[in-house]
Design a protein around this motif. Sequence first.
Motif, PDB file in Angstrom:
ATOM      1  N   HIS A   1       8.218 -10.088  -5.826  1.00  0.00           N
ATOM      2  CA  HIS A   1       8.905 -10.491  -4.602  1.00  0.00           C
ATOM      3  C   HIS A   1       8.736  -9.405  -3.534  1.00  0.00           C
ATOM      4  CE1 HIS A   1      11.619 -12.460  -1.937  1.00  0.00           C
ATOM      5  NE2 HIS A   1      12.597 -11.593  -2.080  1.00  0.00           N
ATOM      6  N   HIS A   2       9.001  -8.185  -3.884  1.00  0.00           N
ATOM      7  CA  HIS A   2       8.912  -7.106  -2.899  1.00  0.00           C
ATOM      8  C   HIS A   2       7.491  -6.551  -2.787  1.00  0.00           C
ATOM      9  CE1 HIS A   2      13.422  -6.360  -3.747  1.00  0.00           C
ATOM     10  NE2 HIS A   2      13.280  -7.125  -2.687  1.00  0.00           N
ATOM     11  N   PRO A   3       6.986  -6.402  -1.568  1.00  0.00           N
ATOM     12  CA  PRO A   3       5.675  -5.779  -1.394  1.00  0.00           C
ATOM     13  C   PRO A   3       5.699  -4.310  -1.822  1.00  0.00           C
ATOM     14  CG  PRO A   3       6.350  -6.968   0.594  1.00  0.00           C
ATOM     15  CD  PRO A   3       7.555  -6.870  -0.283  1.00  0.00           C
ATOM     16  N   LEU A   4       4.628  -3.860  -2.441  1.00  0.00           N
ATOM     17  CA  LEU A   4       4.519  -2.445  -2.796  1.00  0.00           C
ATOM     18  C   LEU A   4       4.153  -1.612  -1.578  1.00  0.00           C
ATOM     19  CD1 LEU A   4       4.361  -0.127  -4.879  1.00  0.00           C
ATOM     20  CD2 LEU A   4       1.974  -0.783  -5.275  1.00  0.00           C
ATOM     21  N   LEU A   5       3.243  -2.123  -0.766  1.00  0.00           N
ATOM     22  CA  LEU A   5       2.776  -1.393   0.418  1.00  0.00           C
ATOM     23  C   LEU A   5       3.316  -2.091   1.661  1.00  0.00           C
ATOM     24  CD1 LEU A   5      -0.960  -0.817  -0.592  1.00  0.00           C
ATOM     25  CD2 LEU A   5       1.017   0.630  -1.071  1.00  0.00           C
ATOM     26  N   MET A   6       4.202  -1.402   2.373  1.00  0.00           N
ATOM     27  CA  MET A   6       4.768  -2.046   3.549  1.00  0.00           C
ATOM     28  C   MET A   6       4.875  -1.052   4.691  1.00  0.00           C
ATOM     29  SD  MET A   6       7.877  -4.804   3.739  1.00  0.00           S
ATOM     30  CE  MET A   6       9.221  -3.722   3.325  1.00  0.00           C
ATOM     31  N   ARG A   7       5.961  -0.308   4.750  1.00  0.00           N
ATOM     32  CA  ARG A   7       6.189   0.563   5.901  1.00  0.00           C
ATOM     33  C   ARG A   7       5.727   1.992   5.627  1.00  0.00           C
ATOM     34  NH1 ARG A   7      12.408  -1.473   6.407  1.00  0.00           N
ATOM     35  NH2 ARG A   7      12.015  -3.534   7.289  1.00  0.00           N
ATOM     36  N   SER A   8       5.088   2.575   6.625  1.00  0.00           N
ATOM     37  CA  SER A   8       4.766   4.012   6.628  1.00  0.00           C
ATOM     38  C   SER A   8       3.970   4.459   5.410  1.00  0.00           C
ATOM     39  CB  SER A   8       6.062   4.840   6.739  1.00  0.00           C
ATOM     40  OG  SER A   8       6.796   4.484   7.879  1.00  0.00           O
ATOM     41  N   VAL A   9       3.082   3.627   4.932  1.00  0.00           N
ATOM     42  CA  VAL A   9       2.205   4.018   3.828  1.00  0.00           C
ATOM     43  C   VAL A   9       0.895   4.516   4.430  1.00  0.00           C
ATOM     44  CG1 VAL A   9       0.979   3.281   1.772  1.00  0.00           C
ATOM     45  CG2 VAL A   9       3.247   2.349   2.275  1.00  0.00           C
ATOM     46  N   THR A  10       0.653   5.808   4.297  1.00  0.00           N
ATOM     47  CA  THR A  10      -0.558   6.402   4.889  1.00  0.00           C
ATOM     48  C   THR A  10      -1.495   6.966   3.835  1.00  0.00           C
ATOM     49  OG1 THR A  10       0.576   8.531   5.175  1.00  0.00           O
ATOM     50  CG2 THR A  10       0.652   6.981   7.029  1.00  0.00           C
ATOM     51  N   SER A  11      -1.070   6.913   2.566  1.00  0.00           N
ATOM     52  CA  SER A  11      -1.907   7.462   1.511  1.00  0.00           C
ATOM     53  C   SER A  11      -1.649   6.726   0.195  1.00  0.00           C
ATOM     54  CB  SER A  11      -1.614   8.954   1.313  1.00  0.00           C
ATOM     55  OG  SER A  11      -2.280   9.458   0.176  1.00  0.00           O
ATOM     56  N   VAL A  12      -2.710   6.523  -0.580  1.00  0.00           N
ATOM     57  CA  VAL A  12      -2.564   6.007  -1.939  1.00  0.00           C
ATOM     58  C   VAL A  12      -3.125   7.032  -2.918  1.00  0.00           C
ATOM     59  CG1 VAL A  12      -2.443   3.553  -1.416  1.00  0.00           C
ATOM     60  CG2 VAL A  12      -4.685   4.645  -1.643  1.00  0.00           C
ATOM     61  N   ALA A  13      -2.947   8.320  -2.582  1.00  0.00           N
ATOM     62  CA  ALA A  13      -3.323   9.384  -3.514  1.00  0.00           C
ATOM     63  C   ALA A  13      -2.507   9.229  -4.789  1.00  0.00           C
ATOM     64  CB  ALA A  13      -3.066  10.751  -2.876  1.00  0.00           C
ATOM     65  N   GLU A  14      -3.102   9.590  -5.912  1.00  0.00           N
ATOM     66  CA  GLU A  14      -2.459   9.320  -7.194  1.00  0.00           C
ATOM     67  C   GLU A  14      -1.305  10.244  -7.525  1.00  0.00           C
ATOM     68  OE1 GLU A  14      -4.597   7.974 -10.628  1.00  0.00           O
ATOM     69  OE2 GLU A  14      -6.446   7.856  -9.473  1.00  0.00           O
ATOM     70  N   ASP A  15      -1.085  11.308  -6.708  1.00  0.00           N
ATOM     71  CA  ASP A  15       0.097  12.130  -6.942  1.00  0.00           C
ATOM     72  C   ASP A  15       1.319  11.558  -6.232  1.00  0.00           C
ATOM     73  OD1 ASP A  15      -0.707  12.663  -4.350  1.00  0.00           O
ATOM     74  OD2 ASP A  15      -0.392  14.843  -4.505  1.00  0.00           O
ATOM     75  N   ARG A  16       1.167  10.390  -5.602  1.00  0.00           N
ATOM     76  CA  ARG A  16       2.282   9.667  -4.993  1.00  0.00           C
ATOM     77  C   ARG A  16       2.442   8.365  -5.763  1.00  0.00           C
ATOM     78  NH1 ARG A  16       1.190  10.827   1.469  1.00  0.00           N
ATOM     79  NH2 ARG A  16       0.521  12.988   1.173  1.00  0.00           N
ATOM     80  N   TYR A  17       3.693   7.940  -5.950  1.00  0.00           N
ATOM     81  CA  TYR A  17       3.904   6.864  -6.915  1.00  0.00           C
ATOM     82  C   TYR A  17       3.219   5.560  -6.526  1.00  0.00           C
ATOM     83  CZ  TYR A  17       7.467   3.909  -4.609  1.00  0.00           C
ATOM     84  OH  TYR A  17       8.116   3.038  -3.791  1.00  0.00           O
ATOM     85  N   LYS A  18       3.135   5.254  -5.236  1.00  0.00           N
ATOM     86  CA  LYS A  18       2.476   4.009  -4.842  1.00  0.00           C
ATOM     87  C   LYS A  18       0.971   4.091  -5.105  1.00  0.00           C
ATOM     88  CE  LYS A  18       5.951   2.385  -1.602  1.00  0.00           C
ATOM     89  NZ  LYS A  18       6.242   1.730  -0.313  1.00  0.00           N
ATOM     90  N   GLY A  19       0.385   5.218  -4.810  1.00  0.00           N
ATOM     91  CA  GLY A  19      -1.031   5.413  -5.104  1.00  0.00           C
ATOM     92  C   GLY A  19      -1.296   5.374  -6.593  1.00  0.00           C
ATOM     93  N   HIS A  20      -0.385   5.974  -7.345  1.00  0.00           N
ATOM     94  CA  HIS A  20      -0.525   5.961  -8.810  1.00  0.00           C
ATOM     95  C   HIS A  20      -0.504   4.529  -9.342  1.00  0.00           C
ATOM     96  CE1 HIS A  20       0.052   7.106 -12.996  1.00  0.00           C
ATOM     97  NE2 HIS A  20       1.107   6.304 -13.047  1.00  0.00           N
ATOM     98  N   LEU A  21       0.416   3.701  -8.818  1.00  0.00           N
ATOM     99  CA  LEU A  21       0.517   2.315  -9.287  1.00  0.00           C
ATOM    100  C   LEU A  21      -0.697   1.497  -8.869  1.00  0.00           C
ATOM    101  CD1 LEU A  21       4.295   1.497  -8.667  1.00  0.00           C
ATOM    102  CD2 LEU A  21       3.183   2.257 -10.770  1.00  0.00           C
ATOM    103  N   VAL A  22      -1.144   1.667  -7.631  1.00  0.00           N
ATOM    104  CA  VAL A  22      -2.326   0.939  -7.163  1.00  0.00           C
ATOM    105  C   VAL A  22      -3.540   1.286  -8.034  1.00  0.00           C
ATOM    106  CG1 VAL A  22      -3.996   0.778  -5.277  1.00  0.00           C
ATOM    107  CG2 VAL A  22      -1.552   0.618  -4.780  1.00  0.00           C
TER     108      VAL A  22
END
Length: 271
Positions: A65-86
């Motif tokens: 239901h909730h988007p993973l990438l929405m506001r103020s996402v400027t990096s998907v580096a793997e040391d950040r949780y969103k980058g790690h999940l992607v």
Amino acid sequence: MTTLREVVDYAHALWPLSGAEEWDAPGLVVGSLDHDVTRILLAVDAVSETVTQACDINADLLLTHHPLLMRSVTSVAEDRYKGHLVSKLIRSGVALLAAHTNADVVTDGVSDVLAQRIGMSNLKPLVPSSMEGTGIGRIGELSSPMTLGALAQHLASVLPHTAGGVKVSGDFNQEVSTVSLCGGAGDSLLSNQLVLSSDVYITSDLRHHPAQEFREQALLGSGPALIDISHWAAEWLWLDVAGAQLKKAFPNIHIEVSDVRTDPWDFLVVQ
């Protein structure tokens, strides 16, 4: 075989992207449209536990239901949780699709399902959209009047358990029959005229000052009681309905609803 393209196209027919709020970011986040889909996992949130669950059951698609990438996402580096999940999703071959406010507004959407589970009828949106019968939130009538306390207890029995439970502002013995609600965070609708005309407003994530000021103003005249429920719990109810809709269209795809509780609170200490 069914391709991801076919599933995404059907999802966008069920929950049109045109129904999403301007600030929202629903749609496909990860995945190749040409890949086959044989197993789908539905969850409210794409977090470490649900992503791991999707990978462990060999899902081809995680629909949240909730988007993973929405506001103020400027990096998907793997040391950040969103980058790690992607990165984990891509490496495991799991696509990620989000149906957010576009799934809130439709018939059998998030608010509609919550209202149905409570036992409300004569439903109409609090904020209608261009398509008849759709829009943000719902207002309707209970099958028979009940006390505010009984409604809160009924909600607690309908919703999955969370540490925060069901919080109420109002007289336990107050009789209620007209109910307004908004699945998810709904404090932006506290001034809505249909909300103000109801006996009780049910939503999530109500903050101290807006809730306090709303109730103080209501005490000067008339206004609804407030019930604050878990954001995750209110939206989790929709997953079964969404899964059934997908299963009807794609009977050969295995569809599973995650039972992982992604409400951020783990326990409550009662004083």
